[in-house]
Design a protein around this motif. Sequence first.
Motif: not given
Length: 559
Positions: A319-320, A327-328, A356-367, A424-425
């Motif tokens: 997410w950003t 960004s995360m 008022g900060i909207q975070l939209t996450a893109n999430t995926t699961h892996y087994d 920076v990381l």
Amino acid sequence: MSDWVASGTFTAEDPRPCTRHSMRHLAQSERTYSNPGGAQRGHATLLSLTSSLVLVIHPKTMPGDLLYLGKITRRVFDLLLGGALEKIVPIGSPCYKKSYYNDNGTLMNPLYYGMTCPIPASGNYANGTCTQGGYAEFAVKVSNIAQIQLAVNLARTLNLRLVVRNTGHDYNGRSVGKGALSIWTHGLKEIKYVKNYKSPTYNGPVFKVGSGVQSFELYQAAGKYGVSTVAGICPTVGVFGGYSTGGGHSPLMQLFGVDADQVIALEVVLASGRFVTATPSVNSDLYLAMLGGGGGTFRIITSAVVKVHRKVPVTVSTWTLMTSEISMAPFFATDKTVAEYEVLMKPLFDKCASFGIQLTANTTHYDSFYPACQATFGPSNYNVGGAGAIPGNRLVPSDNWASSEMRGKTFAAVQNTIENALLVLIYHQRPAEQEKEGINSVNPAFRNEESMIVAINAVSDLTAAGWKAGSEQLTIKVLGPLREVTPTGGSYGKEADIAETDWQKAFWGANYPRLQQIKQKYDPGMLFYVHHGVGTEGWAIIENGNVGVQSTDGPLCRV
Ligand SMILES: Cc1cc2nc3c(=O)[nH]c(=O)nc-3n(C[C@H](O)[C@H](O)[C@H](O)COP(=O)(O)OP(=O)(O)OC[C@H]3O[C@@H](n4cnc5c(N)ncnc54)[C@H](O)[C@@H]3O)c2cc1C
């Protein structure tokens, strides 16, 4: 051994031994180099050495010296090696070789071998200059232990500079060296799964792994057997060269510890040429030193026995924050379902929403781990840097989160880093505690970290003066305030600022005196020298100053 074919653009250089005379010569000389397109890019006047009185003695044998590897010695050596001796030709020299990682001599950052034959991006390079520079001279392409023993014995007997090179990923040029004989371990690719390994300190499943194995190869093997192992983020980093010996951070370290903690036993060739095993109970001082004390310093690893862990599911989310500049990427939630991850993140997302900060996450699961790692980190374009960037890092310990005052000071220093660096990381990870600590020499600051901040400083003026200024800016302006605010912190030596100040303390803290003793015991003749390595005080590469930062382009001397 194939003969070295020099192209029209490749020039051999005069050896420069470490004498007072050559120092004077260096100090007065003025060197230029051209870029592959033919236009002059860099220009360095070497004056700095004149201002200090330095006695430089006892050089390693260099090309051109009587004892250096002459034709007959090379032929006999090659015969004994079974044809494994190769001439190292800078990768850019013939424009071009096909594969970077399979090259026998290249380093990932051209600055640190002296910008001697940079790989041309495009254009007509016919007028450019390409020299051997800081590259090693010959490589032994290793496929068995006897070849390593032969090379070690020859280098020790002839007082040759010796370097050990696996993949060439090292940030500080530690796997190359001017005039050196290079032992290239990349071909030691054995991976063997043992389900019921028994030793005095560990019983359970292990892999026995050759020291040329890279992260992606170990991950693939773990995937095949339905288990997990600890290795690097970058798929091409070698696991048992520089990585495990420096500690080794990993996306799995919060579950299982750093990479050095995984190693149960090592097989190694010593500076004496002897082949020995090192475990917590056999040659235990060597075992301690090698796991944390750095690569290319104590001996040459040929294989390692490492712990194998259960299969680990992963939820990956990106997410950003506010702008696309923060960004995360990613939140790599090991051992978590999507629901568990969302519960974990809810307070942060709610807090942001209240501002008022909207975070939209893109999430995926892996087994399991490997597909998650591959999808997340695999596609990145990895390199240490080029001529236009200089990296460094700081380990920030838990002490910095202990009070609101400390947190405030820490955030101010982090903000300074972000404002002054190109990129920076920040890795927010703390390694899992180990049942038996103190059996290896991993930096205490690494064990106690909450975050590792990697800063990359931009260099816009691609001249020696520009690189010098860029390096100083990284050390002083970008990382200086972070150092000040983290007195119990340190630096991860495997991704370090090449000009790290107080490097013994930064890389090893309280472990350093013990490591120095072990270095003295196993390598009193300094067969294994690396930049900012244990016990290298009093040794230096007297390089030509072409790139304004310490490079490998010069003889190794006692000063
Ligand atoms: C793109 C990139 C991503 C990275 N990602 C990570 C990461 O996720 N986690 C992490 O912890 N680090 C990471 N690193 C840092 C990495 O761990 C170091 O660069 C490490 O030194 C690489 O080791 P190598 O053996 O692959 O490289 P090399 O440059 O070949 O060797 C590094 C050092 O180890 C010595 N060495 C090599 N082989 C042997 C051997 N068989 N025996 C003894 N000494 C040996 C060399 O002499 C040299 O001093 C990354 C580096 C890069 C460039």
